[in-house]
Design a protein around this motif. Structure first.
Motif, mmCIF file in Angstrom:
data_model
loop_
_atom_site.group_PDB
_atom_site.id
_atom_site.type_symbol
_atom_site.label_atom_id
_atom_site.label_comp_id
_atom_site.label_asym_id
_atom_site.label_seq_id
_atom_site.Cartn_x
_atom_site.Cartn_y
_atom_site.Cartn_z
ATOM 1 N N ALA A 1 0.835 -1.209 0.000
ATOM 2 C CA ALA A 1 0.000 0.000 0.000
ATOM 3 C C ALA A 1 0.868 1.258 0.000
ATOM 4 C CB ALA A 1 -0.919 -0.008 1.210
ATOM 5 N N VAL A 2 1.955 1.243 0.764
ATOM 6 C CA VAL A 2 2.859 2.397 0.813
ATOM 7 C C VAL A 2 3.523 2.583 -0.552
ATOM 8 C CG1 VAL A 2 5.005 3.301 1.804
ATOM 9 C CG2 VAL A 2 3.313 2.212 3.279
ATOM 10 N N HIS A 3 3.959 1.470 -1.137
ATOM 11 C CA HIS A 3 4.700 1.600 -2.393
ATOM 12 C C HIS A 3 3.799 2.014 -3.557
ATOM 13 C CE1 HIS A 3 8.225 1.354 -4.804
ATOM 14 N NE2 HIS A 3 7.583 0.621 -5.704
ATOM 15 N N ARG A 4 2.553 1.541 -3.559
ATOM 16 C CA ARG A 4 1.631 1.979 -4.617
ATOM 17 C C ARG A 4 1.339 3.478 -4.484
ATOM 18 N NH1 ARG A 4 -2.448 -3.310 -4.940
ATOM 19 N NH2 ARG A 4 -0.928 -4.663 -5.961
ATOM 20 N N LEU A 5 1.227 3.949 -3.230
ATOM 21 C CA LEU A 5 1.032 5.387 -2.996
ATOM 22 C C LEU A 5 2.249 6.164 -3.505
ATOM 23 C CD1 LEU A 5 -0.670 7.676 -1.714
ATOM 24 C CD2 LEU A 5 0.480 7.190 0.456
ATOM 25 N N HIS A 6 3.437 5.613 -3.274
ATOM 26 C CA HIS A 6 4.659 6.269 -3.751
ATOM 27 C C HIS A 6 4.633 6.428 -5.277
ATOM 28 C CE1 HIS A 6 8.798 7.222 -4.609
ATOM 29 N NE2 HIS A 6 8.974 6.077 -5.261
ATOM 30 N N HIS A 7 4.182 5.414 -5.986
ATOM 31 C CA HIS A 7 4.135 5.520 -7.451
ATOM 32 C C HIS A 7 3.092 6.534 -7.907
ATOM 33 C CE1 HIS A 7 6.925 2.598 -9.285
ATOM 34 N NE2 HIS A 7 6.844 1.997 -8.109
#
Ligand SMILES: [Zn+2]
Ligand SMILES: [Zn+2]
Length: 239
Positions: free
Chosen positions: A74-80
């Protein structure tokens, strides 16, 4: 005396060789857990493997203190979605130390439980992955820490102190490698770019070596779904 010195030398090199072998094993196991498991398999669906193999790979990331896989994704998708814009969980535009480590302690402010769940509808269908946590509460981090400590106690009991110490060193190196991707690979003064993406992402060779290829981060932002991150012939991508 000479024979005794030879024996001591021999046992030193035997221990050093065992330590190196264990280190390399855990460097790959934990490293692939993050890069192949958490990142390319779960976050970006860049490739498909049978479920049993996915769990085996992902375990390497969990045992390297990455926290619950659902949270991580979830954090990494938000980062993208927000790379280097307001709302990016770990952009160096908010400070180098923030992007390296401090962001971890403020995630519950940046992504509520509801927002987190909206990022990962696919993973919410998997009860095994969800068991390790589906929000940024302290309990999921404490659970991960406790399981990681237990894992290392078992290593010590079953395989002995050399294996244990090699694991600690590999864990230290691998734990920091994705943090270096977040921080150094979005620094405008580091590395180079092959693609004119809207964010500050960069390709940085030493981060790529440490992180099994994740340091070719500008390529990754240009083509997030590509299983391969190294694009130019010199961009070695171990994953
Ligand atoms: Zn990035
Ligand atoms: Zn990514």
């Amino acid at each position: 005396m000479g024979v005794r010195t030879l024996e001591l030398n021999g046992s030193f090199w035997a221990v050093a060789a065992t330590f190196t072998a264990w280190f390399f094993f855990f460097f790959c196991y934990h490293g692939m857990g993050i890069t192949l498991g958490y990142h390319r398999l779960l976050t970006h669906k860049s490739l498909k493997v049978p479920n049993w193999l996915m769990y085996l790979i992902v375990s390497g990331g969990y045992f390297c203190l990455m926290g619950g896989p659902v949270n991580w994704v979830a954090v990494h998708r938000l980062h993208h979605q927000k790379s280097d814009l307001p709302g990016d969980p770990h952009s160096p535009r908010d400070g180098f130390w923030h992007s390296l480590v401090l962001w971890m302690f403020t995630m519950d402010e940046k992504q509520s439980a509801d927002e987190l769940r909206k990022q990962v509808p696919d993973l919410l269908k998997n009860p095994v992955l969800c068991w390790f946590g589906i929000d940024h509460c302290a309990e999921q981090a404490q659970l991960c820490l406790a399981i990681c400590v237990l894992f290392r106690c078992l290593l010590y009991i079953i395989f002995g102190p050399v294996c244990f110490l090699a694991n600690l060193l590999a864990t230290f190196v691998v734990f920091w490698s994705p943090q270096l991707v977040n921080a150094v690979c979005h620094l405008q003064t580091a590395g180079y770019r092959l693609f004119d993406t809207r964010d500050d992402s960069r390709n940085v060779w030493y981060v790529a070596l440490l992180s099994h290829g994740e340091g070719w981060h500008n390529n990754h932002h240009a083509m997030p779904k590509s299983a391969r991150h190294g694009m130019a012939w010199w961009e070695y991508d171990a994953t």
